[in-house]
Design a protein around this motif. Sequence first.
Motif, PDB file in Angstrom:
ATOM      1  N   ASN A 242      19.894  60.520  78.330  1.00 39.32           N
ATOM      2  CA  ASN A 242      20.964  60.014  77.458  1.00 39.32           C
ATOM      3  C   ASN A 242      20.657  60.313  75.985  1.00 39.32           C
ATOM      4  O   ASN A 242      21.526  60.745  75.228  1.00 39.32           O
ATOM      5  CB  ASN A 242      21.118  58.509  77.667  1.00 39.32           C
TER       6      ASN A 242
ATOM      7  N   ARG B 167      22.523  49.984  81.761  1.00 41.34           N
ATOM      8  CA  ARG B 167      23.948  50.136  81.407  1.00 41.34           C
ATOM      9  C   ARG B 167      24.210  49.871  79.918  1.00 41.34           C
ATOM     10  O   ARG B 167      24.879  50.659  79.236  1.00 41.34           O
ATOM     11  CB  ARG B 167      24.799  49.216  82.285  1.00 41.34           C
ATOM     12  N   GLU B 168      23.695  48.751  79.402  1.00 35.44           N
ATOM     13  CA  GLU B 168      23.942  48.404  77.997  1.00 35.44           C
ATOM     14  C   GLU B 168      23.296  49.416  77.061  1.00 35.44           C
ATOM     15  O   GLU B 168      23.854  49.781  76.033  1.00 35.44           O
ATOM     16  CB  GLU B 168      23.365  47.011  77.689  1.00 35.44           C
ATOM     17  N   GLU B 169      22.104  49.885  77.452  1.00 30.51           N
ATOM     18  CA  GLU B 169      21.348  50.779  76.556  1.00 30.51           C
ATOM     19  C   GLU B 169      21.981  52.160  76.424  1.00 30.51           C
ATOM     20  O   GLU B 169      21.902  52.782  75.370  1.00 30.51           O
ATOM     21  CB  GLU B 169      19.913  50.955  77.071  1.00 30.51           C
TER      22      GLU B 169
ATOM     23  N   ASP C  44      25.236  53.111  76.861  1.00 28.87           N
ATOM     24  CA  ASP C  44      26.529  53.095  76.201  1.00 28.87           C
ATOM     25  C   ASP C  44      27.418  54.295  76.571  1.00 28.87           C
ATOM     26  O   ASP C  44      28.060  54.910  75.725  1.00 28.87           O
ATOM     27  CB  ASP C  44      26.313  53.057  74.675  1.00 28.87           C
ATOM     28  N   THR C  45      27.375  54.682  77.818  1.00 27.92           N
ATOM     29  CA  THR C  45      28.258  55.730  78.358  1.00 27.92           C
ATOM     30  C   THR C  45      28.471  55.364  79.821  1.00 27.92           C
ATOM     31  O   THR C  45      27.613  54.676  80.407  1.00 27.92           O
ATOM     32  CB  THR C  45      27.603  57.133  78.194  1.00 27.92           C
TER      33      THR C  45
END
Length: 488
Positions: free
Chosen positions: A129, A160-162, A164-165
Amino acid sequence: MAINFNNSNIATRENRIGSITGYVGTLKDLANQSQCGTLKGCSRCFSQSSTCLSSCGLSQLAAIRDVAVIHHGPAGCSVAGSSAYYMSKVMAKKRGVTSDTIYVGTDMNENDTIFGSTESLRKIILEVNRRYAPKAIFVSSSCATGIIGEDIDSTVEEVREEVDTPIVAVHCEGFKSRIWATGFDIADHAVLQEIVQPPREGVKTNKINFKNFFESARPEIIDIFSKLDLEPVFLYCNSTVEELSHLSESIATTCICGTLGNYLGNALEEKYGVPYVRSINQCGIRGFEAWLREIGRVTGRSDKVEQYIEEQRVIYLPQIEEVKKELKGLTAVIGMGPGYTFEVSRVLDELGIKVVWALAWHYDKKYENGDVPPSMKYLLDNDIDFEASVADQQNYEVMNILNQYRPDMYLSRHPGSTVWAIKNGTPAIYVADEYMIFGYQHTLEFAKTILDAIRNRSFEKNLAKRSKLPYTDWWYSQRVDKFLEEAK
Ligand code: SF4
């Protein structure tokens, strides 16, 4: 069908819709057994080949532009990355767009299979990411992760939060299904779960979702649809995540092959009310017209469709009738995926060619909505019958059948299969491109291709004379049906 978007795992085709990979008999018997619920399918005591469903599933996802596919498994599983490279780079170039899709294997080793490696997976996701900023991340399992119970769902939720896609777990354990087409459904499920958004308030477009493989007839289809005031959205080759997010706003969904598109089509209909065009496919004249008429009915454009059909018939039907004179009475054996096997059987019947045996690489006795596949229904309704078998690309069975029937031609959508037929002395037609029999023009070209293949047979004769095949007289003297019955 009840689609559950809250679960990243979907049942296999065998369990969901009763698909099989082993059968020998006739088309009518296959249909009868399907309808009365007695179709069980045979097993084999010997299997020459098969394909991992992850190749089907992940190559579909990797065809989407600017995404990341993270294949969590041993390095060997990531061989699917080669076709992913082709899809994301070559097909994008051909269309004149760019794709920065990447395919990463996590290279699990012995330690990982004993102690687990979700921590490494987490780091890899975050690094992918950070480095590539993909528009979506697909995290796939493999046989190894499935066997040790690696919890990729929890890892995905943790990051998921980290990231951000959009990120989603894709359950591609190769051992769970003998039917590689299950991979198509797995890819659809991932896209539906994470990428497709509910329709925006009041938005309904003239776009029609068109699921295909390589969009080779893209300009042609755009042109046809423009005459109907429709705009095709081709999936998934070269799709963008933004396009996919709006699939729920389209006026309808159609596909080039029911095997490929039926999960997505039915799911979009069930979840968002986007009608799925249920028809025989676009191969041949009968198929093309039936498909267009169904699109006309579903989208309220029947008058425009009839006008188009009338114009095209004048141009092409006389030419096709002329070629048919030379094809009448020829015989054929077919070996393809079930979508195309029964569609191409119909086209050959239309051209006056007798199908003596059709092999389908698997068989779906019904689709997600519970209906018999339209291609099969058409053959039955029109009293067309022939010997048929279901074999997941077991080429030794193809060779046995070719040797026994000595048809004028063999047709397959898989190149390895046609090469063996040619070495056997049988003219073979490689129906490689999904649009090779699409509509009026390509049906005419297809008919001429058959003529080319059968008029001059010196290549096959000479190659057969010089080829030593591994099959013995013993094998050629076996009846494939007896062999399978014993193997049940
Ligand atoms: S997922 Fe399983 S079947 Fe597929 S390539 Fe890996 S080991 Fe082979």
